[in-house]
Write a protein that holds these residues in place. Structure first.
Motif, PDB file in Angstrom:
ATOM      1  N   ASP A  73       1.396  -0.964   0.207  1.00  0.00           N
ATOM      2  CA  ASP A  73      -0.301  -0.072   0.126  1.00  0.00           C
ATOM      3  C   ASP A  73       1.135   1.472   0.516  1.00  0.00           C
ATOM      4  O   ASP A  73       0.238   2.236  -0.584  1.00  0.00           O
ATOM      5  CB  ASP A  73      -1.107   0.239   1.305  1.00  0.00           C
ATOM      6  CG  ASP A  73      -2.003  -1.191   0.963  1.00  0.00           C
ATOM      7  OD1 ASP A  73      -1.893  -1.809  -0.142  1.00  0.00           O
ATOM      8  OD2 ASP A  73      -2.927  -1.057   1.870  1.00  0.00           O
ATOM      9  N   ALA A  74       1.985   1.403   0.886  1.00  0.00           N
ATOM     10  CA  ALA A  74       2.605   2.333   1.122  1.00  0.00           C
ATOM     11  C   ALA A  74       3.113   2.936  -0.082  1.00  0.00           C
ATOM     12  O   ALA A  74       3.830   3.764  -1.564  1.00  0.00           O
ATOM     13  CB  ALA A  74       3.676   2.388   1.976  1.00  0.00           C
ATOM     14  N   LEU A  75       3.987   1.492  -1.383  1.00  0.00           N
ATOM     15  CA  LEU A  75       4.280   1.577  -2.187  1.00  0.00           C
ATOM     16  C   LEU A  75       3.376   1.940  -3.278  1.00  0.00           C
ATOM     17  O   LEU A  75       3.528   3.549  -4.132  1.00  0.00           O
ATOM     18  CB  LEU A  75       4.849   0.145  -2.802  1.00  0.00           C
ATOM     19  CG  LEU A  75       5.574  -0.164  -3.884  1.00  0.00           C
ATOM     20  CD1 LEU A  75       6.931   1.420  -4.404  1.00  0.00           C
ATOM     21  CD2 LEU A  75       6.271  -0.887  -5.012  1.00  0.00           C
ATOM     22  N   ALA A  76       2.299   1.750  -3.788  1.00  0.00           N
ATOM     23  CA  ALA A  76       1.196   2.244  -4.731  1.00  0.00           C
ATOM     24  C   ALA A  76       1.221   4.020  -3.997  1.00  0.00           C
ATOM     25  O   ALA A  76       0.817   4.538  -4.830  1.00  0.00           O
ATOM     26  CB  ALA A  76       0.155   0.970  -3.970  1.00  0.00           C
ATOM     27  N   ALA A  77       0.933   3.874  -3.106  1.00  0.00           N
ATOM     28  CA  ALA A  77       0.982   5.787  -2.322  1.00  0.00           C
ATOM     29  C   ALA A  77       2.095   6.613  -3.033  1.00  0.00           C
ATOM     30  O   ALA A  77       1.831   7.696  -3.248  1.00  0.00           O
ATOM     31  CB  ALA A  77       0.275   5.945  -1.151  1.00  0.00           C
ATOM     32  N   GLY A  78       3.301   5.350  -2.589  1.00  0.00           N
ATOM     33  CA  GLY A  78       4.315   7.379  -3.421  1.00  0.00           C
ATOM     34  C   GLY A  78       4.496   6.977  -4.336  1.00  0.00           C
ATOM     35  O   GLY A  78       4.458   8.101  -5.498  1.00  0.00           O
ATOM     36  N   THR A  79       4.128   5.691  -5.388  1.00  0.00           N
ATOM     37  CA  THR A  79       4.071   5.729  -6.875  1.00  0.00           C
ATOM     38  C   THR A  79       2.530   6.761  -7.618  1.00  0.00           C
ATOM     39  O   THR A  79       3.007   7.343  -8.179  1.00  0.00           O
ATOM     40  CB  THR A  79       3.426   4.667  -7.396  1.00  0.00           C
ATOM     41  OG1 THR A  79       4.779   3.529  -6.989  1.00  0.00           O
ATOM     42  CG2 THR A  79       3.659   4.260  -8.843  1.00  0.00           C
ATOM     43  N   ALA A  80       1.839   6.664  -6.998  1.00  0.00           N
ATOM     44  CA  ALA A  80       0.432   7.274  -7.054  1.00  0.00           C
ATOM     45  C   ALA A  80       0.709   8.954  -7.092  1.00  0.00           C
ATOM     46  O   ALA A  80       0.653   9.571  -7.621  1.00  0.00           O
ATOM     47  CB  ALA A  80      -0.653   7.563  -6.886  1.00  0.00           C
ATOM     48  N   GLU A  81       1.653   9.129  -6.424  1.00  0.00           N
ATOM     49  CA  GLU A  81       2.058  10.630  -5.812  1.00  0.00           C
ATOM     50  C   GLU A  81       2.968  11.459  -6.638  1.00  0.00           C
ATOM     51  O   GLU A  81       2.975  12.367  -7.190  1.00  0.00           O
ATOM     52  CB  GLU A  81       3.095  10.961  -4.302  1.00  0.00           C
ATOM     53  CG  GLU A  81       2.889  11.738  -3.715  1.00  0.00           C
ATOM     54  CD  GLU A  81       3.690  12.220  -2.445  1.00  0.00           C
ATOM     55  OE1 GLU A  81       4.308  12.813  -2.300  1.00  0.00           O
ATOM     56  OE2 GLU A  81       3.192  11.283  -1.737  1.00  0.00           O
ATOM     57  N   LEU A  82       4.050  10.263  -6.955  1.00  0.00           N
ATOM     58  CA  LEU A  82       4.822  11.138  -8.487  1.00  0.00           C
ATOM     59  C   LEU A  82       4.428  10.357  -9.602  1.00  0.00           C
ATOM     60  O   LEU A  82       4.680  11.746 -10.277  1.00  0.00           O
ATOM     61  CB  LEU A  82       6.194   9.412  -8.751  1.00  0.00           C
ATOM     62  CG  LEU A  82       7.139   9.776  -7.628  1.00  0.00           C
ATOM     63  CD1 LEU A  82       7.970   8.633  -7.429  1.00  0.00           C
ATOM     64  CD2 LEU A  82       7.680  10.658  -6.910  1.00  0.00           C
ATOM     65  N   GLY A  83       3.707   9.654  -9.607  1.00  0.00           N
ATOM     66  CA  GLY A  83       2.639   9.946 -10.931  1.00  0.00           C
ATOM     67  C   GLY A  83       1.747  11.548 -10.718  1.00  0.00           C
ATOM     68  O   GLY A  83       2.161  12.291 -12.095  1.00  0.00           O
ATOM     69  N   GLU A  84       1.157  11.987 -10.075  1.00  0.00           N
ATOM     70  CA  GLU A  84       0.691  13.360  -9.846  1.00  0.00           C
ATOM     71  C   GLU A  84       1.955  14.541  -9.994  1.00  0.00           C
ATOM     72  O   GLU A  84       1.360  15.288 -10.969  1.00  0.00           O
ATOM     73  CB  GLU A  84       0.377  13.666  -8.350  1.00  0.00           C
ATOM     74  CG  GLU A  84      -1.436  12.381  -7.919  1.00  0.00           C
ATOM     75  CD  GLU A  84      -2.293  12.858  -6.942  1.00  0.00           C
ATOM     76  OE1 GLU A  84      -1.418  14.260  -5.914  1.00  0.00           O
ATOM     77  OE2 GLU A  84      -3.044  11.938  -6.405  1.00  0.00           O
ATOM     78  N   LEU A  85       3.732  14.838  -9.338  1.00  0.00           N
ATOM     79  CA  LEU A  85       4.267  15.383  -9.511  1.00  0.00           C
ATOM     80  C   LEU A  85       4.469  15.336 -11.535  1.00  0.00           C
ATOM     81  O   LEU A  85       4.388  16.854 -11.614  1.00  0.00           O
ATOM     82  CB  LEU A  85       5.453  14.769  -8.841  1.00  0.00           C
ATOM     83  CG  LEU A  85       6.221  15.798  -8.942  1.00  0.00           C
ATOM     84  CD1 LEU A  85       6.927  16.947  -8.415  1.00  0.00           C
ATOM     85  CD2 LEU A  85       7.671  15.027  -8.826  1.00  0.00           C
ATOM     86  N   THR A  86       4.655  13.920 -12.166  1.00  0.00           N
ATOM     87  CA  THR A  86       4.857  14.330 -13.214  1.00  0.00           C
ATOM     88  C   THR A  86       3.307  14.647 -14.172  1.00  0.00           C
ATOM     89  O   THR A  86       3.977  14.925 -15.435  1.00  0.00           O
ATOM     90  CB  THR A  86       5.128  13.037 -13.945  1.00  0.00           C
ATOM     91  OG1 THR A  86       3.866  11.920 -14.050  1.00  0.00           O
ATOM     92  CG2 THR A  86       6.716  13.152 -13.143  1.00  0.00           C
ATOM     93  N   THR A  87       2.503  14.388 -14.142  1.00  0.00           N
ATOM     94  CA  THR A  87       0.903  14.776 -14.432  1.00  0.00           C
ATOM     95  C   THR A  87       0.391  15.659 -13.990  1.00  0.00           C
ATOM     96  O   THR A  87      -0.232  16.310 -15.166  1.00  0.00           O
ATOM     97  CB  THR A  87       0.045  13.664 -14.998  1.00  0.00           C
ATOM     98  OG1 THR A  87      -0.668  13.120 -13.130  1.00  0.00           O
ATOM     99  CG2 THR A  87       0.751  11.823 -15.070  1.00  0.00           C
ATOM    100  N   THR A  88       0.420  16.035 -13.172  1.00  0.00           N
ATOM    101  CA  THR A  88      -0.353  17.095 -12.671  1.00  0.00           C
ATOM    102  C   THR A  88      -0.089  18.562 -11.918  1.00  0.00           C
ATOM    103  O   THR A  88       0.984  18.324 -11.054  1.00  0.00           O
ATOM    104  CB  THR A  88      -1.467  16.770 -11.423  1.00  0.00           C
ATOM    105  OG1 THR A  88      -1.828  15.200 -11.520  1.00  0.00           O
ATOM    106  CG2 THR A  88      -2.302  17.624 -10.903  1.00  0.00           C
TER     107      THR A  88
END
Length: 297
Positions: A73-88
């Motif tokens: 879950d922590a890995l998924a949350a971190g990946t999602a946060e990085l995804g927002e950094l590069t797309t939002t």
């Protein structure tokens, strides 16, 4: 231990059968078994036992399962946060600019950009050409608006506009009364107000050298607004980008065009490459380019 092993274990624990879990994970059953065996070897305990009814967690497996799920879950949350950094577009973006650009162009551009991207914080800084180029190359700046040429060949430069240099003279000056463009060689006897290292200063120095005279520098300043104010006070003449001379009618100086073939500057937007830009930096880059293409500087 790796994420593939943790996912294999969590999926088997959820499904209870290796065949079903393997299908859900998109791998073969032997491949899934190898992942589980590697995880058990790493931990030094048995996590699962196979029974006719399916895979059953051992006591160690029961104890380890919540930790494995939290890790995933922590890995998924971190990946999602990085995804927002590069797309939002959100967060800070550092933009450097020549003083002439920062003072006379950026305020309106930044106001319009903020109305479109309120979650982006532009961090602005002004400087001379060499310092700005060094800031981009080191990663201190995300983007930079500066003039050509660039010394470093590893930077990306996108042309924004090209403009002529004009003479700025005190109100009523003899050069303004000529009512015609003048050559820089006609200016070499005038007292000069300069910023050392600025492109306009280099052009005036070259004109003096061509005439075999030493530049009559009256005042040196370190910023564009100070230079213009010195001219207003009658201390000398200066060579400036046309961008700075737009509102001269309301001030105490006159603008004199330079003859055809006079100095010009090409203004570019510089960065290290798309792969180095966050979503916020990409949004600002696109906004600057589109705005200037549509309305000009």
């Amino acid at each position: 231990m790796n994420t593939e092993q943790l996912r294999a274990f969590a999926q088997v624990a959820r499904e209870g059968r290796l065949t079903v879990a393997a299908k859900q994970l998109g791998m073969s059953q032997p491949g899934l078994s190898r992942q589980l065996q590697a995880l058990e070897k790493e931990l030094g305990v048995r996590l699962l036992v196979r029974t006719p009814g399916g895979a059953v967690l051992t006591d160690a497996g029961e104890r380890f399962l919540p930790h494995a799920r939290r890790a995933l879950d922590a890995l998924a949350a971190g990946t999602a946060e990085l995804g927002e950094l590069t797309t939002t577009p959100r967060g800070t973006v550092s933009l450097g600019a020549l003083q002439t650009v920062g003072m006379y162009l950026l305020p309106e551009l930044v106001r319009e950009f903020k109305s479109r991207y309120p979650e982006v914080l532009p961090r602005l800084s002004e400087g001379m050409h060499d310092a700005l180029e060094a800031g981009i190359a080191s990663g201190e700046l995300d983007l930079c608006i500066m003039s050509l040429p660039l010394r470093r060949v590893d930077l990306v430069a996108q042309k924004l506009w090209e403009e002529e240099m004009v003479l700025v003279v005190p109100g009523g000056h003899r050069l303004a009364r000529l009512k015609r463009p003048v050559a820089l060689t006609e200016v070499v006897e005038e007292p000069l107000v300069v910023i050392p290292g600025m492109s306009g200063t280099h052009a005036l120095e070259a004109a003096c050298e061509a005439r075999g005279v030493k530049p009559r520098v009256a005042v040196e300043v370190d910023n564009a607004e100070g230079l213009r104010r010195m001219v207003e006070q009658g201390l000398g003449v200066a060579l400036l980008p046309a961008l700075m001379a737009r509102e001269h009618e309301a001030r105490g100086f006159d603008v004199v065009e330079v003859t055809k073939g006079g100095p010009r500057r090409q203004v570019v937007l510089v960065h290290r490459g798309e792969e180095y830009l966050t979503a916020a930096a990409r949004a600002l880059k696109s906004f600057i380019v589109e705005s200037l293409r549509r309305a000009g500087p």
